[in-house]
Scaffold this active site. Structure first.
Site, PDB file in Angstrom:
ATOM      1  N   PRO A  36       0.798  -1.234  -0.032  1.00 29.78           N
ATOM      2  CA  PRO A  36       0.028  -0.180   0.187  1.00 29.78           C
ATOM      3  C   PRO A  36       0.849   1.233   0.007  1.00 29.78           C
ATOM      4  CG  PRO A  36      -0.124  -0.948   2.403  1.00 29.78           C
ATOM      5  CD  PRO A  36       0.557  -2.054   1.287  1.00 29.78           C
ATOM      6  N   ASP A  37       0.423   2.222  -0.594  1.00 25.39           N
ATOM      7  CA  ASP A  37       1.095   3.618  -0.377  1.00 25.39           C
ATOM      8  C   ASP A  37       0.688   4.025   0.740  1.00 25.39           C
ATOM      9  OD1 ASP A  37      -1.011   5.748  -2.651  1.00 25.39           O
ATOM     10  OD2 ASP A  37      -1.417   4.912  -0.484  1.00 25.39           O
ATOM     11  N   PHE A  38       0.957   5.463   0.980  1.00 23.11           N
ATOM     12  CA  PHE A  38       0.820   5.992   2.427  1.00 23.11           C
ATOM     13  C   PHE A  38      -0.430   6.554   2.511  1.00 23.11           C
ATOM     14  CE2 PHE A  38       4.583   4.647   4.344  1.00 23.11           C
ATOM     15  CZ  PHE A  38       5.614   4.609   3.374  1.00 23.11           C
ATOM     16  N   ARG A  39      -0.736   7.480   1.344  1.00 24.46           N
ATOM     17  CA  ARG A  39      -1.729   8.495   1.766  1.00 24.46           C
ATOM     18  C   ARG A  39      -3.229   8.503   0.687  1.00 24.46           C
ATOM     19  NH1 ARG A  39       3.210  10.593   2.311  1.00 24.46           N
ATOM     20  NH2 ARG A  39       3.680  11.437   4.242  1.00 24.46           N
ATOM     21  N   ASN A 110      11.088   4.889  -1.518  1.00 25.50           N
ATOM     22  CA  ASN A 110      10.593   3.719  -1.049  1.00 25.50           C
ATOM     23  C   ASN A 110      11.518   2.825  -0.316  1.00 25.50           C
ATOM     24  OD1 ASN A 110       8.411   4.521  -2.280  1.00 25.50           O
ATOM     25  ND2 ASN A 110       8.803   3.162  -4.339  1.00 25.50           N
ATOM     26  N   ASP A 112      11.282  -0.643   0.068  1.00 29.62           N
ATOM     27  CA  ASP A 112      10.959  -2.038  -0.103  1.00 29.62           C
ATOM     28  C   ASP A 112      12.124  -2.582  -0.913  1.00 29.62           C
ATOM     29  OD1 ASP A 112       8.605  -0.453  -2.262  1.00 29.62           O
ATOM     30  OD2 ASP A 112      10.541  -1.031  -3.041  1.00 29.62           O
ATOM     31  N   HIS A 129      15.166   7.482   1.517  1.00 26.51           N
ATOM     32  CA  HIS A 129      14.463   7.351   2.993  1.00 26.51           C
ATOM     33  C   HIS A 129      14.927   6.050   3.758  1.00 26.51           C
ATOM     34  CE1 HIS A 129      10.908  10.328   2.048  1.00 26.51           C
ATOM     35  NE2 HIS A 129      11.896  10.730   2.155  1.00 26.51           N
TER      36      HIS A 129
HETATM   37  N1  APR Z   1       0.126   4.544 -10.191  1.00 24.97           N
HETATM   38  C1  APR Z   1       0.367   6.119 -10.196  1.00 24.97           C
HETATM   39  N2  APR Z   1       0.148   6.652  -9.151  1.00 24.97           N
HETATM   40  C2  APR Z   1      -0.171   5.760  -7.944  1.00 24.97           C
HETATM   41  C3  APR Z   1      -0.451   4.632  -8.084  1.00 24.97           C
HETATM   42  C4  APR Z   1      -0.150   4.025  -9.130  1.00 24.97           C
HETATM   43  N3  APR Z   1      -0.865   2.660  -9.378  1.00 24.97           N
HETATM   44  N4  APR Z   1      -0.782   4.226  -6.697  1.00 24.97           N
HETATM   45  C5  APR Z   1      -0.578   5.267  -6.010  1.00 24.97           C
HETATM   46  N5  APR Z   1      -0.131   6.244  -6.742  1.00 24.97           N
HETATM   47  C6  APR Z   1      -0.166   7.658  -6.399  1.00 24.97           C
HETATM   48  C7  APR Z   1      -1.013   8.202  -5.439  1.00 24.97           C
HETATM   49  O1  APR Z   1      -2.157   8.969  -6.003  1.00 24.97           O
HETATM   50  C8  APR Z   1      -0.030   9.408  -4.370  1.00 24.97           C
HETATM   51  O2  APR Z   1      -0.487  10.706  -5.292  1.00 24.97           O
HETATM   52  O3  APR Z   1       1.134   7.799  -5.571  1.00 24.97           O
HETATM   53  C9  APR Z   1       1.254   8.800  -4.662  1.00 24.97           C
HETATM   54  C10 APR Z   1       1.669   7.999  -3.228  1.00 24.97           C
HETATM   55  O4  APR Z   1       1.861   9.014  -2.547  1.00 24.97           O
HETATM   56  P1  APR Z   1       2.223   8.866  -0.814  1.00 24.97           P
HETATM   57  O5  APR Z   1       0.950   7.780  -0.450  1.00 24.97           O
HETATM   58  O6  APR Z   1       2.236  10.041   0.018  1.00 24.97           O
HETATM   59  O7  APR Z   1       3.658   8.034  -1.000  1.00 24.97           O
HETATM   60  P2  APR Z   1       4.931   8.785  -0.896  1.00 24.97           P
HETATM   61  O8  APR Z   1       4.784  10.208  -1.843  1.00 24.97           O
HETATM   62  O9  APR Z   1       5.725   7.877  -1.549  1.00 24.97           O
HETATM   63  O10 APR Z   1       5.213   9.292   0.478  1.00 24.97           O
HETATM   64  C11 APR Z   1       6.495  10.006   0.676  1.00 24.97           C
HETATM   65  O11 APR Z   1       6.117   9.737   3.132  1.00 24.97           O
HETATM   66  O12 APR Z   1       5.335   8.669   5.073  1.00 24.97           O
HETATM   67  C12 APR Z   1       6.334   9.190   4.310  1.00 24.97           C
HETATM   68  O13 APR Z   1       8.556   8.319   4.373  1.00 24.97           O
HETATM   69  C13 APR Z   1       7.364   7.990   3.811  1.00 24.97           C
HETATM   70  O14 APR Z   1       8.548   7.846   1.837  1.00 24.97           O
HETATM   71  C14 APR Z   1       7.114   8.111   2.227  1.00 24.97           C
HETATM   72  C15 APR Z   1       7.034   9.488   2.079  1.00 24.97           C
END
Ligand code: APR
Length: 276
Positions: A36-39, A110, A112, A129
């Site tokens: 899962p992503d974070f937000r 990331n 991972d 990170h």
């Molecule tokens: N294809 C394109 N975009 C995607 C997909 C996908 N399959 N899945 C998710 N996204 C987009 C989301 O819409 C969002 O804009 O990727 C982005 C993910 O954002 P976050 O969840 O905030 O993740 P990230 O930007 O990596 O977070 C940054 O926050 O919590 C800290 O240290 C942690 O490294 C992380 C940092």
């Protein structure tokens, strides 16, 4: 799906104008791998931590919180621990850019290690990170054994045991070399900035661009492209006389595959991905 004309434009730009491409990656690149992503609302990690009784979601990765209470982090760690996830098409695309001598640097947020798993050379990767690949004592900084750490993380749910430093008189908490909120980024991030500033193209994929200082890399006055589900950062706000920007909104794997089709690389991409 993103505007096909914009993908054709980006493919032509890469073909005609690029020798040094810098990647900026976020958790969106690994969602198709099952991480899962974070937000993202509902599916993001931070929307699913209620069971950990945190004061606020990011506390699970906050160093001051961890030092007082490492339980939430170790409760979550096995869900994120590398080894059970396969790189995505987008990870293989980065490997393909390297094969075509176009990859200058892959700066990732990331943890991972999927960029390494996809075959991107480690000297081309900046894990801004940190990552789960190594761990050490928070007190004396002594490295902790990888196999022992994997055992603690994978069996935490049953044994509820937190790894501690075995050094005589220490006993400090063991923490993976992930950069927690409140910790500084590795020197490799800061030394990468000169490379980013000289890129022919900064390719921003799968990130909300909400966390500094990483997000600021996208502000260099060089051509840039966003491949993301939604518009983020200050993309779309560049004046016409500024550097070129491309905005491709949609699933990154779909967009990357179409971009490779336009570049005549689709077969190579699929072969690379099938081999991971
Ligand atoms: N294809 C394109 N975009 C995607 C997909 C996908 N399959 N899945 C998710 N996204 C987009 C989301 O819409 C969002 O804009 O990727 C982005 C993910 O954002 P976050 O969840 O905030 O993740 P990230 O930007 O990596 O977070 C940054 O926050 O919590 C800290 O240290 C942690 O490294 C992380 C940092």
């Amino acid at each position: 799906m993103s505007d096909n004309a914009e993908i054709k434009e980006l493919a032509n730009f890469i073909r005609d104008k690029c020798k040094n491409i810098v990647l900026m990656l976020g958790a969106g690149v690994s969602t198709a791998a099952g991480i899962p992503d974070f937000r993202s609302p509902k599916t993001g990690l931070y929307a699913n931590l209620a069971r950990l009784n945190l004061p606020y979601p990011e506390a699970v990765f906050d160093i001051q919180f961890f030092l007082k209470n490492p339980v939430p982090f170790y409760t979550l760690a096995h869900e994120l621990y590398p080894g059970k996830f396969r790189p995505t098409l987008t990870h293989s695309f980065i490997r393909l850019l390297h094969s075509h001598n176009l990859l200058s640097l892959c700066c990732t947020q990331n943890i991972d290690t999927l960029e390494r798993r996809a075959g991107v050379p480690s000297e081309k990767i900046v894990e801004a990170h940190g990552s789960f690949a190594t761990q050490r004592c928070v007190r004396c900084r002594t490295p902790f054994d990888d196999a022992k750490m994997k055992d603690f993380v994978m069996n935490y749910a049953q044994k509820k045991l937190i790894p501690r430093c075995g050094k005589k008189g220490c006993g400090g908490l063991i923490k993976p070399d992930i950069v927690f909120f409140g910790e500084s980024l590795p020197p490799s991030f800061f030394s990468s900035q000169s490379v980013v500033s000289k890129a022919d193209l900064i390719l921003v994929i799968g990130t909300s661009l909400t966390v500094q200082p990483f997000a600021s890399l996208s502000l260099y006055p060089v051509p840039r492209a966003l491949i993301n589900l939604d518009l983020v950062g200050d993309f779309g706000m560049r004046e016409s006389d500024e550097e070129r920007e491309f905005i491709l909104l949609g699933q990154c794997d779909d967009i990357v595959r179409e971009l490779c089709r336009e570049l005549g690389w689709e077969e190579e991409l699929m072969k690379l991905w099938e081999e991971t």
